[in-house]
Design a protein around this motif. Structure first.
Motif, short mmCIF file in Angstrom:
data_model
loop_
_atom_site.label_atom_id
_atom_site.label_comp_id
_atom_site.label_asym_id
_atom_site.label_seq_id
_atom_site.Cartn_x
_atom_site.Cartn_y
_atom_site.Cartn_z
N TRP A 30 11.28 -9.28 -7.05
CA TRP A 30 10.36 -10.42 -7.01
C TRP A 30 9.71 -10.62 -8.38
O TRP A 30 9.58 -11.75 -8.86
CB TRP A 30 9.28 -10.19 -5.95
N LEU A 31 9.32 -9.53 -9.02
CA LEU A 31 8.74 -9.63 -10.36
C LEU A 31 9.73 -10.27 -11.31
O LEU A 31 9.39 -11.19 -12.07
CB LEU A 31 8.36 -8.22 -10.85
N LEU A 43 2.66 -17.89 -7.32
CA LEU A 43 1.83 -17.20 -6.35
C LEU A 43 2.21 -17.51 -4.92
O LEU A 43 1.91 -16.74 -4.01
CB LEU A 43 0.36 -17.54 -6.57
N THR A 44 2.90 -18.62 -4.69
CA THR A 44 3.21 -18.99 -3.32
C THR A 44 4.67 -18.79 -2.98
O THR A 44 5.03 -18.70 -1.82
CB THR A 44 2.83 -20.47 -3.05
N ILE A 233 -1.04 -6.04 -21.46
CA ILE A 233 -0.88 -6.65 -20.14
C ILE A 233 -2.21 -6.71 -19.42
O ILE A 233 -2.58 -7.73 -18.84
CB ILE A 233 0.12 -5.84 -19.29
N ARG A 234 -2.95 -5.62 -19.48
CA ARG A 234 -4.25 -5.60 -18.80
C ARG A 234 -5.18 -6.67 -19.37
O ARG A 234 -5.95 -7.27 -18.64
CB ARG A 234 -4.88 -4.21 -18.93
N PHE A 237 -4.34 -10.07 -18.05
CA PHE A 237 -4.58 -10.20 -16.62
C PHE A 237 -6.07 -10.31 -16.36
O PHE A 237 -6.86 -9.50 -16.80
CB PHE A 237 -3.99 -8.98 -15.92
N PRO A 239 -8.72 -10.41 -13.36
CA PRO A 239 -8.81 -10.15 -11.92
C PRO A 239 -9.46 -11.28 -11.14
O PRO A 239 -9.30 -11.38 -9.94
CB PRO A 239 -9.65 -8.87 -11.82
N TRP A 245 -0.06 -16.65 -14.91
CA TRP A 245 0.78 -15.72 -14.14
C TRP A 245 2.19 -15.62 -14.66
O TRP A 245 2.78 -14.55 -14.71
CB TRP A 245 0.79 -16.11 -12.66
N LEU A 248 2.31 -13.45 -17.63
CA LEU A 248 2.02 -12.09 -17.20
C LEU A 248 3.26 -11.43 -16.58
O LEU A 248 3.59 -10.28 -16.89
CB LEU A 248 0.88 -12.13 -16.18
N MET A 249 3.95 -12.19 -15.72
CA MET A 249 5.15 -11.65 -15.08
C MET A 249 6.24 -11.38 -16.12
O MET A 249 6.92 -10.35 -16.08
CB MET A 249 5.69 -12.65 -14.04
N SER A 252 5.38 -8.38 -18.07
CA SER A 252 5.52 -7.20 -17.21
C SER A 252 6.97 -6.76 -17.14
O SER A 252 7.28 -5.56 -17.22
CB SER A 252 5.02 -7.51 -15.79
N VAL B 123 0.93 -0.62 -15.33
CA VAL B 123 -0.01 -1.69 -15.04
C VAL B 123 0.73 -2.86 -14.40
O VAL B 123 0.24 -3.49 -13.46
CB VAL B 123 -0.72 -2.14 -16.33
N ALA B 124 1.96 -3.12 -14.88
CA ALA B 124 2.73 -4.27 -14.39
C ALA B 124 2.91 -4.22 -12.88
O ALA B 124 2.67 -5.19 -12.17
CB ALA B 124 4.09 -4.31 -15.09
N ILE B 127 -0.14 -4.97 -10.88
CA ILE B 127 -0.42 -6.40 -10.83
C ILE B 127 0.48 -7.07 -9.79
O ILE B 127 0.03 -7.90 -9.00
CB ILE B 127 -0.22 -7.04 -12.23
N VAL B 128 1.76 -6.67 -9.76
CA VAL B 128 2.68 -7.20 -8.75
C VAL B 128 2.13 -6.92 -7.36
O VAL B 128 2.15 -7.78 -6.47
CB VAL B 128 4.08 -6.58 -8.91
N ARG B 130 -0.93 -6.58 -6.36
CA ARG B 130 -2.00 -7.52 -6.06
C ARG B 130 -1.45 -8.82 -5.51
O ARG B 130 -2.02 -9.42 -4.60
CB ARG B 130 -2.77 -7.83 -7.34
N GLN B 131 -0.33 -9.27 -6.10
CA GLN B 131 0.25 -10.53 -5.67
C GLN B 131 0.93 -10.39 -4.31
O GLN B 131 0.78 -11.25 -3.45
CB GLN B 131 1.27 -11.04 -6.70
N ASP B 136 -1.46 -15.40 0.16
CA ASP B 136 -0.19 -16.07 0.42
C ASP B 136 0.99 -15.20 0.01
O ASP B 136 2.11 -15.70 -0.15
CB ASP B 136 -0.10 -17.37 -0.40
N ARG B 141 3.38 -13.27 4.45
CA ARG B 141 4.49 -14.11 4.91
C ARG B 141 5.31 -13.36 5.95
O ARG B 141 5.66 -13.88 7.00
CB ARG B 141 5.40 -14.48 3.75
#
Lengths: 280, 304
Positions: A30-31, A43-44, A233-234, A237, A239, A245, A248-249, A252, B123-124, B127-128, B130-131, B136, B141
């Protein structure tokens, strides 16, 4: 009938193992997919294939922030990691050679203390170490990150190599000594070449742990020019949720690339290393 | 006795201490010295600017009688350890057993299951996470398919522990690799013999596999417990970095970090450090002490 049943069970188990493996990999996939998706859908969209494909995230992310690009952060992380790898490989193998092959006063005491430091949580030394390094004006340099490795501070690797050296036949040492080898020559010419697998295991683990290390880098580095990838990265990002995003991805993904590559190239040493240290 | 100890014939003091020098310097300057230092600092008030001020056991008294955040961080950390360690080890053992039964392409699966351990500390990935656990995100889902409405995992204090525990359990691969190596050591004739005697699979597992694996379980348990108490990055990144929401992600190490390096209460942070050392030592001590009742060494040898 019986063989059919057995076959069936076998296929079922196989299918379960594959399915479970895919579920395990989903976050990573997914990343990877998200890093190619346009910002507004990341995000969705939970799918693994980007409906619209873009390289923008990589371009934006690589730019970094406050005028410092990620090229710099990657360079910094590489430098720190290499210094740590060399330090650990050298000094831990020195200590391991002494423990495994030489007889000396208080050997048992030192060895016991070495074993104890493996299990010691880093909390108890953290504050005074910080004070020492700040007295030395080492804050905002890489010294606090790599000097400990040059002092064989990760005693876990000493133990790993002691076990390994004990497995090298002593006759080799004896014949080399008869040929006039001193301890230094014995260490460099006889032990080190045979120690290669353990040295590689040490190097890989040190590389990955240093690359992934966040805590000490965060404590000791505050100058953006010195930031490592993890700190970069931190910093990207936020919070509260207002991050870019996509960028960031993308970053990452890039940050995970070096450790993944190292892992795949040296897998054999890696997984076997864990297995043997775990058992011995 | 004395002469033999003094006899230089078999001692190689000079060479040995030269090889040992870096480690010795490290041991005194980075381990023993700082340990004594932090013990002393824990009895003082110190903010890095002024000289440490001796206050005796006041830090400890404050911690145990008057610090809600300390109790909270302990309870959060214990919750994390007691949830994540057993789950992680059970997963590791079950998957190792599934893979051990002569499956084809074992190497590929071993790699796939190890990848999370490799990447999970970064860290990466935090963060993933969190998502994935966002309102959503993929987890909600997935729950939606079954008609379950998932909660706000990250922003609700009752739920934030679950994403963090899941991240730890996800990384079961490193323990699994050790279990796999252990399973290979179990002699197959034991299974054959027990099969002849009519033992079922379940009985084989509890009478052969599990007992012979106890040394490996013991090792994995000790290492996982010690490491779990020191978790920081997931709590820092999946939470908001200051323990929120409502201190539900205030892990012990995070609290220590905030006291020491955000508020510069170095004395107080040192006291925190010694308490966690005592707790970890006590717990590993208990595991070691009980080990002689449940760890089984096949060859009758004591210890490793």
């Amino acid at each position: 009938m019986l063989s059919f049943k057995r076959n069936y069970a076998h296929t079922l188990r196989h299918a379960l193992v594959i399915l479970f493996g895919l579920a395990m990999l989903y976050p990573v996939l997914w990343l990877l997919a998200s890093s190619f998706k346009p910002n507004q859908i990341i995000l969705t969209d939970t799918g693994l294939w980007p409906s619209t494909f873009t390289w923008d995230n990589y371009r934006n992310g690589w730019k970094g922030f406050q005028g410092v690009s990620f090229a710099r952060f990657f360079g910094n992380s590489t430098l720190v990691s290499i210094l740590c790898v060399l330090g650990n490989a050298a000094t831990c193998s020195f200590a391991a050679y002494a423990f495994a092959r030489l007889e000396f006063r208080l050997k048992k005491l030192w060895f016991a203390l070495m074993l104890m430091t493996i299990m010691l949580p880093y909390h108890v030394t953290l504050v005074p170490q910080y004070i020492i390094f700040s007295e030395l004006h080492w804050i905002d340099t890489y010294l606090p990150l790599f000097v400990p490795k040059w002092l064989a501070h990760d005693s876990f690797f000493i133990l790993l190599m002691v076990q390994f050296i004990r497995g090298i036949p002593k006759e080799l040492d004896e014949s080399a000594t008869i040929d006039g080898c001193g301890h230094w020559k014995l260490y460099t010419r006889v032990i080190t070449p045979l120690l290669a697998p353990a040295l590689i295991t040490t190097a890989i683990f040190t590389f990955i742990w240093t690359w992934d290390d966040f805590f000490s880098q965060m404590i000791y580095l505050s100058n953006i020019k010195l930031f490592t990838v993890q700190l970069g990265i931190r910093a990207l990002f936020d919070p509260t949720g207002l991050s870019d995003w996509g960028a960031l991805m993308a970053i990452s993904v890039l940050s995970l690339l070096p450790i993944t590559l190292v892992f795949f190239f040296f897998q054999r040493y890696f997984l076997d290393g864990i297995a043997t240290t775990g058992l011995k | 006795m004395r002469t033999s100890r003094r006899s230089p014939a078999h001692l190689q003091n000079g060479a040995a201490y030269l090889f040992l020098l870096p480690w010795l310097i490290g041991f005194f300057c980075l381990t023993l010295g700082p340990m004594i230092g932090s013990l002393y600092l824990s009895l003082t008030k110190y903010n890095l600017l002024n000289a440490p001020e001796w206050i005796g056991f006041a830090n400890y008294a404050e911690l145990f009688t008057n610090d809600d955040k300390f109790t909270q961080s302990l309870s959060v950390t214990f919750k994390y350890v007691f949830m994540s360690v057993p789950l992680r080890l059970i997963f590791a053992l079950l998957v190792a057993m599934a893979l051990n039964k002569g499956i084809r392409a074992l190497g590929v699966y071993r790699t796939v299951y190890y990848v999370p351990s490799l990447l999970g500390g970064s860290v990466a990935i935090s963060i993933v996470w969190r998502q994935l656990f966002g309102g959503d995100g993929a987890i909600n889902r997935f729950l939606g398919w079954f008609g379950v409405k998932g909660p706000y995992w990250i922003s609700h204090p009752d739920y934030i522990m679950y994403p963090i525990v899941t991240l730890a359990v996800w990384q079961f691969g490193s323990s699994m690799v050790i279990f796999l190596a252990g399973l290979k050591q179990v002699p197959s004739d034991l299974y054959e013999a027990s099969q002849v005697d009519g033992a079922g699979k379940l009985r084989q597992f509890f009478r052969i596999t599990l007992p012979l694996l106890t040394p490996v379980i013991f090792f994995n348990l000790i290492m996982t417990v010690i490491n779990s108490f020191q978790a920081f990055t997931p709590a820092y990144v999946i939470g908001d970095g200051s323990g929120g929401p409502l201190d539900a992600s205030l892990f012990y190490t995070l609290y220590l970090y905030l006291e020491g390096f955000a508020y510069f209460n170095m004395g107080y942070a040192s006291a925190l450090a010694w308490i966690i050392l005592a707790i970890i030592a006590l717990l590993t001590g208990i595991i070691f002490a009980t080990s002689r009742y449940w760890v089984f060494y096949g060859d009758g040898k004591e210890g490793r």
